[in-house]
Motif scaffolding. Structure first.
Motif, PDB file in Angstrom:
ATOM      1  N   ARG A  36      -3.688   0.634  12.651  1.00  0.00           N
ATOM      2  CA  ARG A  36      -4.065   1.845  11.930  1.00  0.00           C
ATOM      3  C   ARG A  36      -2.826   2.596  11.454  1.00  0.00           C
ATOM      4  O   ARG A  36      -1.748   2.480  12.027  1.00  0.00           O
ATOM      5  CB  ARG A  36      -4.886   2.781  12.828  1.00  0.00           C
ATOM      6  N   THR A  38      -1.336   6.472  10.627  1.00  0.00           N
ATOM      7  CA  THR A  38      -1.502   7.907  10.819  1.00  0.00           C
ATOM      8  C   THR A  38      -0.470   8.608   9.955  1.00  0.00           C
ATOM      9  O   THR A  38       0.634   8.080   9.750  1.00  0.00           O
ATOM     10  CB  THR A  38      -1.343   8.318  12.296  1.00  0.00           C
ATOM     11  N   ALA A  44       2.019   1.425   9.675  1.00  0.00           N
ATOM     12  CA  ALA A  44       0.879   1.288  10.581  1.00  0.00           C
ATOM     13  C   ALA A  44       1.345   0.802  11.950  1.00  0.00           C
ATOM     14  O   ALA A  44       2.337   0.074  12.072  1.00  0.00           O
ATOM     15  CB  ALA A  44      -0.131   0.312   9.984  1.00  0.00           C
ATOM     16  N   ASN A 104      -9.413   9.308  16.715  1.00  0.00           N
ATOM     17  CA  ASN A 104     -10.129   8.669  15.615  1.00  0.00           C
ATOM     18  C   ASN A 104     -10.004   9.430  14.296  1.00  0.00           C
ATOM     19  O   ASN A 104      -9.847   8.829  13.245  1.00  0.00           O
ATOM     20  CB  ASN A 104     -11.602   8.486  15.989  1.00  0.00           C
ATOM     21  N   HIS A 107      -6.449   8.786  12.107  1.00  0.00           N
ATOM     22  CA  HIS A 107      -5.912   7.530  11.606  1.00  0.00           C
ATOM     23  C   HIS A 107      -6.804   6.954  10.518  1.00  0.00           C
ATOM     24  O   HIS A 107      -7.957   7.339  10.372  1.00  0.00           O
ATOM     25  CB  HIS A 107      -5.669   6.517  12.726  1.00  0.00           C
ATOM     26  N   SER A 108      -6.186   6.049   9.744  1.00  0.00           N
ATOM     27  CA  SER A 108      -6.878   5.404   8.638  1.00  0.00           C
ATOM     28  C   SER A 108      -6.414   3.954   8.555  1.00  0.00           C
ATOM     29  O   SER A 108      -5.531   3.532   9.305  1.00  0.00           O
ATOM     30  CB  SER A 108      -6.597   6.147   7.330  1.00  0.00           C
ATOM     31  N   GLU A 109      -6.984   3.228   7.620  1.00  0.00           N
ATOM     32  CA  GLU A 109      -6.616   1.825   7.438  1.00  0.00           C
ATOM     33  C   GLU A 109      -5.180   1.718   6.909  1.00  0.00           C
ATOM     34  O   GLU A 109      -4.740   2.554   6.118  1.00  0.00           O
ATOM     35  CB  GLU A 109      -7.563   1.173   6.430  1.00  0.00           C
ATOM     36  N   GLY A 146      -7.898  -5.534  12.134  1.00  0.00           N
ATOM     37  CA  GLY A 146      -7.011  -5.091  11.069  1.00  0.00           C
ATOM     38  C   GLY A 146      -6.022  -6.117  10.576  1.00  0.00           C
ATOM     39  O   GLY A 146      -5.051  -5.761   9.904  1.00  0.00           O
TER      40      GLY A 146
END
Length: 189
Positions: A36, A38, A44, A104, A107-109, A146
């Protein structure tokens, strides 16, 4: 009073990246790893995400004198979460164990602007190979989400601050497994 320990599931599994005492293999139930991004970091990283159906391997290690400062600084983009009841470990005395996870909502992809670093993946897989063997490193790949994220190939000029030199066997293992998950490597510029 319970002894303080942490559960590491990424670079903290690689004992060459820290000197926390009494490291031991352990398992964390109810969590899964994911790559992930942030906004607190330019690339990542791994985080642990709650998943009732999953269990991941990692290492626990002692936090001497209950002094979390050095570890909190190292893991500054993460929250420290109590996980004692979710961890299976070989210790026989009373311990309190924490795990670091990015909340949660923070964060992102990963993306091409915020890719994974191959030098970071190398460190993590080297740790799993040394602690759990090839089967354990394969379980790492299977219990981590991921792998479709772009991976910056920085192996020859590592950007990860705790990078390690891999043996040819370790490098080949990483490369073969990344090919098997159809990882997308992008070249560093």
């Amino acid at each position: 009073m319970a002894d303080p320990y942490f559960f590491g599931y990424g670079s903290l599994v690689n004992l060459a990246t820290h000197d926390f005492p009494n490291p031991r293999p352990a398992r964390l139930k109810g969590w899964r790893r994911a790559w992930r991004h942030t906004d607190l970091r330019p690339v990542a990283f791994l985080t642990a995400i709650p998943d009732a159906e999953s269990e991941i391997e990692g290492m626990i290690a002692h936090v001497p004198r209950n002094d979390w400062n050095a570890l909190d600084e190292r893991e500054w983009a993460y929250d420290r979460v109590s996980a004692t009841q979710s961890i299976t470990h070989p210790l026989t005395h009373e311990v309190e164990i924490a795990v670091y996870a990015v909340p949660n909502h923070k964060h992102s992809e990963p993306s091409e602007m915020h890719p994974l670093l191959l030098s970071y993946i190398d460190v993590v897989i080297q740790g799993y190979l040394r602690a759990f063997g090839p089967e354990g490193a394969d379980r790492f790949f299977a219990t981590t989400d991921g792998w479709d994220a772009p991976i910056l190939n920085d192996r020859h000029e590592p950007r990860y601050q705790r990078h390690q030199k891999l043996t040819d066997l370790e490098s080949n293992f990483v490369d073969t497994r990344l090919q098997s998950v159809s990882a997308k490597l992008i070249q560093a510029t």
